[in-house]
Design a protein around this motif. Structure first.
Motif, short mmCIF file in Angstrom:
data_model
loop_
_atom_site.label_atom_id
_atom_site.label_comp_id
_atom_site.label_asym_id
_atom_site.label_seq_id
_atom_site.Cartn_x
_atom_site.Cartn_y
_atom_site.Cartn_z
N GLY A 1 0.83 -1.13 -0.06
CA GLY A 1 -0.03 0.05 0.02
C GLY A 1 0.84 1.34 0.00
N PHE A 2 1.96 1.35 0.79
CA PHE A 2 2.65 2.48 0.78
C PHE A 2 3.59 2.58 -0.65
CE2 PHE A 2 7.04 4.04 1.79
CZ PHE A 2 6.63 5.30 2.12
N TYR A 3 4.11 1.55 -1.18
CA TYR A 3 4.52 1.62 -2.54
C TYR A 3 3.63 2.25 -3.55
CZ TYR A 3 8.14 -1.15 -0.40
OH TYR A 3 9.36 -1.69 0.36
N HIS A 4 2.33 1.92 -3.50
CA HIS A 4 1.14 2.32 -4.26
C HIS A 4 0.95 3.82 -4.19
CE1 HIS A 4 -2.00 2.24 -7.03
NE2 HIS A 4 -2.76 2.55 -6.13
N HIS B 1 3.32 -5.74 -6.09
CA HIS B 1 2.86 -4.28 -6.58
C HIS B 1 2.85 -4.13 -8.06
CE1 HIS B 1 3.07 0.10 -7.47
NE2 HIS B 1 2.05 0.22 -6.49
N HIS B 2 3.93 -4.60 -8.67
CA HIS B 2 4.13 -4.56 -10.14
C HIS B 2 3.11 -5.32 -10.82
CE1 HIS B 2 5.93 -3.98 -14.04
NE2 HIS B 2 5.97 -5.53 -14.08
N TRP B 3 2.64 -6.45 -10.24
CA TRP B 3 1.65 -7.23 -10.81
C TRP B 3 0.39 -6.69 -10.77
CZ3 TRP B 3 3.33 -12.57 -8.17
CH2 TRP B 3 4.56 -13.02 -8.75
N ILE B 4 -0.02 -6.18 -9.77
CA ILE B 4 -1.44 -5.36 -9.61
C ILE B 4 -1.60 -4.24 -10.47
CG2 ILE B 4 -2.81 -4.79 -7.94
CD1 ILE B 4 -1.84 -6.27 -5.91
N TRP B 5 -0.28 -3.41 -10.47
CA TRP B 5 -0.32 -2.13 -11.08
C TRP B 5 1.05 -2.31 -12.08
CZ3 TRP B 5 -1.10 -2.03 -5.75
CH2 TRP B 5 -2.61 -1.74 -5.19
N PRO B 6 0.64 -2.81 -13.26
CA PRO B 6 1.97 -2.86 -14.10
C PRO B 6 2.12 -1.53 -14.47
CG PRO B 6 0.16 -4.32 -14.81
CD PRO B 6 -0.60 -3.17 -13.70
N ARG B 7 3.57 -1.46 -14.90
CA ARG B 7 4.48 -0.32 -15.04
C ARG B 7 5.64 -0.60 -15.82
NH1 ARG B 7 5.24 -1.64 -10.32
NH2 ARG B 7 7.41 -1.21 -9.11
N ASP B 8 6.16 0.31 -16.49
CA ASP B 8 7.42 0.08 -17.18
C ASP B 8 8.38 -0.08 -16.12
OD1 ASP B 8 6.11 -0.14 -19.64
OD2 ASP B 8 6.13 2.09 -20.14
N VAL B 9 9.39 -0.94 -16.34
CA VAL B 9 10.80 -0.86 -15.50
C VAL B 9 11.87 -0.82 -16.29
CG1 VAL B 9 11.97 -2.31 -13.98
CG2 VAL B 9 9.40 -2.40 -13.97
N PRO B 10 12.99 0.08 -16.27
CA PRO B 10 13.94 0.02 -17.13
C PRO B 10 14.56 -1.20 -17.43
CG PRO B 10 13.95 1.67 -15.44
CD PRO B 10 12.94 0.67 -15.05
N GLN B 11 14.97 -1.49 -18.78
CA GLN B 11 15.70 -2.81 -18.83
C GLN B 11 17.03 -2.91 -18.36
OE1 GLN B 11 14.19 -4.74 -21.30
NE2 GLN B 11 15.87 -6.31 -21.24
N TRP B 12 17.59 -1.65 -18.08
CA TRP B 12 19.07 -1.95 -17.32
C TRP B 12 18.86 -2.38 -15.95
CZ3 TRP B 12 19.76 0.05 -12.81
CH2 TRP B 12 18.87 0.99 -12.27
N PHE B 13 17.44 -2.34 -15.34
CA PHE B 13 17.31 -2.77 -13.98
C PHE B 13 17.00 -4.38 -14.00
CE2 PHE B 13 14.24 -4.02 -10.88
CZ PHE B 13 14.98 -4.11 -9.64
N LEU B 14 16.29 -4.79 -15.31
CA LEU B 14 16.05 -6.14 -15.04
C LEU B 14 17.12 -6.98 -15.23
CD1 LEU B 14 12.56 -6.13 -17.50
CD2 LEU B 14 12.73 -6.53 -15.10
N ILE B 15 18.16 -6.42 -16.20
CA ILE B 15 19.38 -7.19 -16.33
C ILE B 15 20.24 -7.23 -15.02
CG2 ILE B 15 21.53 -7.26 -17.63
CD1 ILE B 15 19.96 -5.92 -20.16
N TYR B 16 20.14 -6.07 -14.51
CA TYR B 16 20.85 -6.03 -13.18
C TYR B 16 20.33 -6.93 -12.23
CZ TYR B 16 22.69 -3.84 -8.75
OH TYR B 16 23.30 -3.51 -7.59
N ASN B 17 19.13 -6.92 -12.17
CA ASN B 17 18.41 -7.69 -10.83
C ASN B 17 18.87 -9.23 -11.30
OD1 ASN B 17 16.73 -7.56 -8.50
ND2 ASN B 17 14.97 -8.63 -10.15
#
Length: 489
Positions: A32-35, A390-406
């Motif tokens: 809830g806080f992140y939203h 939170h990302h599943w419930i409220w989809p949003r774009d995530v930077p490609q560099w972060f996905l690779i880093y993660n």
């Protein structure tokens, strides 16, 4: 502190309500806080990156420990001495016993009288205590100065095994039975034994531990020179073939006692007393005693000792074999007590240790990281799940560099776990035990996260209860596995 028998209830009934409240506090409220932040226009990428970076730091620490132990196990001629970091920074000579290359530790010179304390809560350990005492009496090499073995135990009522214990004491005059009346904790049993020990070195074992024959001589080799006051040995699981859980715990212990703990001792010349297979100067331990108000009296004694200038070293060549919990209920209760105990110690000493004169900067940094990691890392790590939900419930774009880093950080963490398991076992990187540990570790990582958040909730509510880990004799009694420099089991 009350010691009670392990409750015979289903797993879900043990922690359903605490877990539900903890998940609500640590998972649902953050979602809830992140939203709220997201709706206000804040980017959550920085939070993703921060948590992923914590995983990266943990992976780098594991890698450093692994590299250090590769030098120790594989290249004896290049073997680093204790306090490698201090030696590099200050050019001071680091410490080790003379001749302590692989298999060459000088054990010449007499070993003084040693007092061995075995601690037991007999209703729980009545099936294994006779075998443990017999193993110690028959396998432990007697010091030149003599040996006394004290069984410090408590029991709410007389048990038939006590008559067998008296028969064993009649056969071995060095065995002394100490029934601690009114005791409700391991700490009280230990303090009662410390009041009567007569040896120059005191060794502590839990009721399921089988030390190797040369343990006393090896430990005294460290204490003889006066540089150290405590030696902690390596604990190896001997019932690792029981089931998949004991297999995983066995490799985990190999990584802890065969890599992480000795690597910290090598790097910054500090260590901890792990509650068993520990060897103390008797006078030092009698001055400290154990606090029966702490869930992890061993870690509390360690920190109190460090505050008074006590020096501790870890030697992975001093080996004792122990039993692992055989089911998830026992595993959960044991790890929750450990986690809650570490949290108590962290809250008590986290800031005080920064001002202790007996620790240098590297040692203080090591202990700060250990206390923070053991108490709070998994609670912070769960936020990656909150962010994912939170990302599943409220989809949003995530930077490609972060996905690779993660994904790179997560993959590196798994590889570092596998590297530690490989080094600890002294086997090929393709050995099945290492891959078993690596592949099943994510499941246990989630379990540890749940344990930590329940422990945090219990600490906040003031709920602290010592649930005894069940101990049962192995059906097939066999000699403990042989450990060597290159093989732990």
């Amino acid at each position: 502190m009350e010691i009670s028998q392990f409750p015979k209830r289903r797993l879900i009934s043990i922690f359903s309500l605490p877990m539900g409240f903890s998940l609500f506090f640590w998972l649902l409220i953050p979602i809830g806080f992140y939203h709220f932040l997201w709706e206000q226009g804040w980017s959550l990428t920085w939070l993703y990156a921060f948590i992923a970076s914590l995983y990266l730091v943990a992976a780098l620490v594991l890698t450093l420990e692994a590299v250090c132990m590769i030098l120790w196990w594989r290249f004896p001629r290049l073997r680093p001495e204790r306090g490698l970091l201090q030696a590099l920074l200050s050019k001071k000579k680091s410490i080790r016993p003379r001749g302590s290359m692989a298999g060459q530790m000088l054990l010449d010179g007499p070993t003084p009288k040693c007092s061995v304390i075995v601690v037991a809560y007999l209703p729980n350990e009545q099936e294994i205590i006779l075998e443990t005492l017999t193993q110690i009496l028959q396998r432990l090499i007697r010091p030149e100065g003599g040996l006394e073995l004290i069984l410090a135990y408590n029991t709410p009522h007389f048990l038939p095994v006590e008559a067998e214990l008296w028969d064993l004491a009649a056969q071995y005059p060095e065995l002394r039975l100490l029934h601690v009346q009114g005791s409700h904790s391991k700490a009280e049993n230990l303090n009662a034994a410390l009041a009567v020990v007569t040896g120059e070195m005191t060794c502590i074992f839990d009721a399921d531990h089988w030390p190797t024959g040369d343990a006393l001589a090896r430990a005294w080799a460290w204490l003889r020179g006066g540089n150290y006051d405590v030696v902690q040995g390596r604990n190896i699981i001997r019932n690792h073939r029981k089931n998949w859980l004991t297999r995983w715990i066995a490799v985990e212990f190999d990584c802890l006692y065969g890599v992480s703990h000795p690597a910290r001792s090598l790097l910054v010349d500090t260590a901890l007393f792990g509650g068993s297979n520990g060897y103390w100067r008797t006078g030092v331990l009698q001055g400290l005693e154990f606090c029966d108000r702490m869930l992890t009296e061993d870690i509390d004694a360690t920190l109190r000792g460090l505050s008074h200038g006590v020096r501790i070293v870890h030697d992975p060549e001093i080996i004792s074999y122990e039993l692992a919990p055989v089911d998830l209920k026992a595993f959960w209760s044991q790890r929750q007590r450990w986690t809650q105990g570490w949290l108590e110690v962290a809250l008590k000493y986290q800031f005080k240790l920064l001002f202790w004169q007996g620790l240098d900067l590297g040692q203080k940094a090591c202990w700060v990281i250990m206390l923070l990691y053991s108490s709070f890392f998994h609670a912070i790590a769960i936020q990656i799940f909150a962010l994912t939900v939170h990302h599943w419930i409220w989809p949003r774009d995530v930077p490609q560099w972060f996905l690779i880093y993660n994904f790179a950080v997560m993959g590196l963490s798994l590889l570092c776990n596998h590297l530690q398991a490989t080094i600890a076992n002294g086997r090929s990187i393709w050995h099945r035990e290492g891959w078993f540990y690596t592949l099943i570790s994510p499941f246990f990582f989630v379990v540890k996260i749940l344990i930590v958040i329940v422990a945090l909730d219990s600490t906040y509510r003031g709920q602290r209860r010592w649930v005894v880990t069940p101990r049962h004799a192995l059906k097939a009694k066999a000699k403990p596995p042989t450990a060597s420099l290159s093989k732990s089991r």
